[in-house]
Design an enzyme around this catalytic site. Structure first.
Site, PDB file in Angstrom:
ATOM      1  N   ASN A   9      47.958 -58.807   0.502  1.00 42.21           N
ATOM      2  CA  ASN A   9      49.364 -58.332  -0.467  1.00 42.21           C
ATOM      3  C   ASN A   9      49.007 -58.808  -1.790  1.00 42.21           C
ATOM      4  O   ASN A   9      49.084 -59.960  -1.951  1.00 42.21           O
ATOM      5  CB  ASN A   9      50.447 -58.851   0.034  1.00 42.21           C
ATOM      6  CG  ASN A   9      51.716 -58.468  -0.780  1.00 42.21           C
ATOM      7  OD1 ASN A   9      51.580 -57.624  -1.720  1.00 42.21           O
ATOM      8  ND2 ASN A   9      52.929 -59.119  -0.524  1.00 42.21           N
ATOM      9  N   LYS A  11      50.311 -58.163  -4.599  1.00 38.11           N
ATOM     10  CA  LYS A  11      51.718 -58.129  -5.305  1.00 38.11           C
ATOM     11  C   LYS A  11      51.586 -57.810  -6.738  1.00 38.11           C
ATOM     12  O   LYS A  11      50.769 -56.872  -6.925  1.00 38.11           O
ATOM     13  CB  LYS A  11      52.160 -59.699  -5.422  1.00 38.11           C
ATOM     14  CG  LYS A  11      52.137 -60.373  -4.044  1.00 38.11           C
ATOM     15  CD  LYS A  11      52.832 -61.687  -3.897  1.00 38.11           C
ATOM     16  CE  LYS A  11      52.944 -62.330  -2.529  1.00 38.11           C
ATOM     17  NZ  LYS A  11      53.584 -63.436  -2.525  1.00 38.11           N
ATOM     18  N   HIS A  99      59.834 -56.883   2.378  1.00 33.40           N
ATOM     19  CA  HIS A  99      59.049 -58.281   1.894  1.00 33.40           C
ATOM     20  C   HIS A  99      60.339 -59.207   1.227  1.00 33.40           C
ATOM     21  O   HIS A  99      61.159 -58.770   0.564  1.00 33.40           O
ATOM     22  CB  HIS A  99      58.060 -58.105   0.917  1.00 33.40           C
ATOM     23  CG  HIS A  99      57.359 -59.213   0.587  1.00 33.40           C
ATOM     24  ND1 HIS A  99      57.609 -60.356  -0.342  1.00 33.40           N
ATOM     25  CD2 HIS A  99      56.241 -59.429   1.010  1.00 33.40           C
ATOM     26  CE1 HIS A  99      56.687 -61.105  -0.280  1.00 33.40           C
ATOM     27  NE2 HIS A  99      55.663 -60.677   0.615  1.00 33.40           N
ATOM     28  N   GLU A 148      57.838 -63.578   8.088  1.00 35.01           N
ATOM     29  CA  GLU A 148      57.531 -64.239   6.660  1.00 35.01           C
ATOM     30  C   GLU A 148      58.426 -65.283   6.445  1.00 35.01           C
ATOM     31  O   GLU A 148      59.471 -64.696   5.623  1.00 35.01           O
ATOM     32  CB  GLU A 148      57.071 -63.188   5.660  1.00 35.01           C
ATOM     33  CG  GLU A 148      56.156 -61.905   6.027  1.00 35.01           C
ATOM     34  CD  GLU A 148      55.509 -61.948   4.631  1.00 35.01           C
ATOM     35  OE1 GLU A 148      55.996 -61.557   3.763  1.00 35.01           O
ATOM     36  OE2 GLU A 148      54.247 -62.233   4.824  1.00 35.01           O
ATOM     37  N   GLY A 206      49.291 -63.418   0.998  1.00 35.86           N
ATOM     38  CA  GLY A 206      49.503 -63.198  -0.430  1.00 35.86           C
ATOM     39  C   GLY A 206      48.420 -63.810  -1.279  1.00 35.86           C
ATOM     40  O   GLY A 206      47.353 -63.425  -1.651  1.00 35.86           O
TER      41      GLY A 206
HETATM   42  C1  PEP Z   1      53.425 -62.789   1.116  1.00 36.18           C
HETATM   43  O1  PEP Z   1      53.829 -62.690   0.134  1.00 36.18           O
HETATM   44  O2  PEP Z   1      53.615 -61.793   1.704  1.00 36.18           O
HETATM   45  C2  PEP Z   1      52.619 -63.836   1.447  1.00 36.18           C
HETATM   46  C3  PEP Z   1      52.515 -64.121   2.625  1.00 36.18           C
HETATM   47  O3  PEP Z   1      52.295 -64.775   0.412  1.00 36.18           O
HETATM   48  P1  PEP Z   1      51.516 -66.184   0.532  1.00 36.18           P
HETATM   49  O4  PEP Z   1      50.330 -65.749   1.484  1.00 36.18           O
HETATM   50  O5  PEP Z   1      50.924 -66.313  -0.955  1.00 36.18           O
HETATM   51  O6  PEP Z   1      52.379 -67.201   0.855  1.00 36.18           O
END
Ligand code: PEP
Length: 222
Positions: A9, A11, A99, A148, A206
């Site tokens: 992701n 973002k 999300h 998550e 992410g």
């Molecule tokens: C995400 O945003 O889906 C996520 C898991 O972020 P990170 O890996 O940075 O914690």
């Protein structure tokens, strides 16, 4: 047995040059295709880069899929600023729904997420439905769920693989057809702790996916 899902992701990151650099580095995995032959690798760039990613993937025959990071609850019509599922379908096979950053920063309600899910499924998109814990309802038609927890996102403080596995098991007790992914501070160092758990079928990454070399290591180590 399903393939392990490894989702990047990206973002709201990267301008066009940076996205191209990410892709060029990522292309290295084609030199060693077997590292991903047993995995469903999915990349979720910004909307504005879906076209670039799709063309690059096709031109270089990369065995990966694309996901949109969001999708409209509406179909075509007077919805300024929205990108609808029919439009997304030209570029991506998957879409992220729910999300935590959308739930919390854009106040997306469960009702809205159910509408987005229905609209996406009606166009044949596969939803990756994100939940923050066990109290989220899951819309009909969902197969892929990403657990998550908010405290783990971008914090460098992942949930324990044991707890993530328990939450995955609890969802599977509701419907054993679900495939549960874990997301939250996954890195190449800790990914295997999650993917070796019985009930976890992949990861959503992410921050660590912003560097495509690190993302490749995550794919390799998963
Ligand atoms: C995400 O945003 O889906 C996520 C898991 O972020 P990170 O890996 O940075 O914690």
């Amino acid at each position: 047995m399903s393939k392990l899902f490894i989702v990047a992701n990206l973002k709201s990151n990267k301008n066009e040059d940076e996205a191209k650099t990410w892709l060029e580095t990522f292309k290295k995995i084609t030199l060693n295709q077997e590292i991903i032959s047993d995995k469903e690798v999915i990349i979720s760039p910004s909307f504005i880069h879906l076209n670039l990613f799709r063309d690059f993937i096709l031109q270089n025959n990369l065995p990966v899929k694309l996901a949109a990071q969001n999708s409209s609850p509406f179909g075509e019509g007077p919805h300024t600023g929205e990108v609808n599922a029919k439009q997304i379908k030209d570029y991506a096979d998957y879409v992220l729904v729910g999300h935590p950053e959308r739930r919390n920063n854009f106040n997306e309600s469960e009702e809205l997420l159910f509408k987005k899910t229905d609209a996406a499924i009606a166009q044949g998109l596969n939803c990756i439905y994100c939940v923050q814990g066990e109290d989220s309802k899951i819309p009909a038609g969902i197969k892929l769920i990403a657990y998550e927890p908010v405290f783990a996102i971008g914090s460098g403080n992942p949930d324990t693989p044991e707890n993530a596995d328990t939450i995955a098991k609890n969802y599977l007790d509701i419907n054993d057809e679900y495939l549960i992914l874990y997301g939250g501070s996954v890195t190449s160092q800790n990914v295997a702790n999650f993917t070796k758990k019985e009930n976890i079928k992949g990861v959503l990454v992410g921050g660590a996916s912003l560097d495509s070399e690190e993302f490749i290591k995550i794919i390799e180590n998963a």
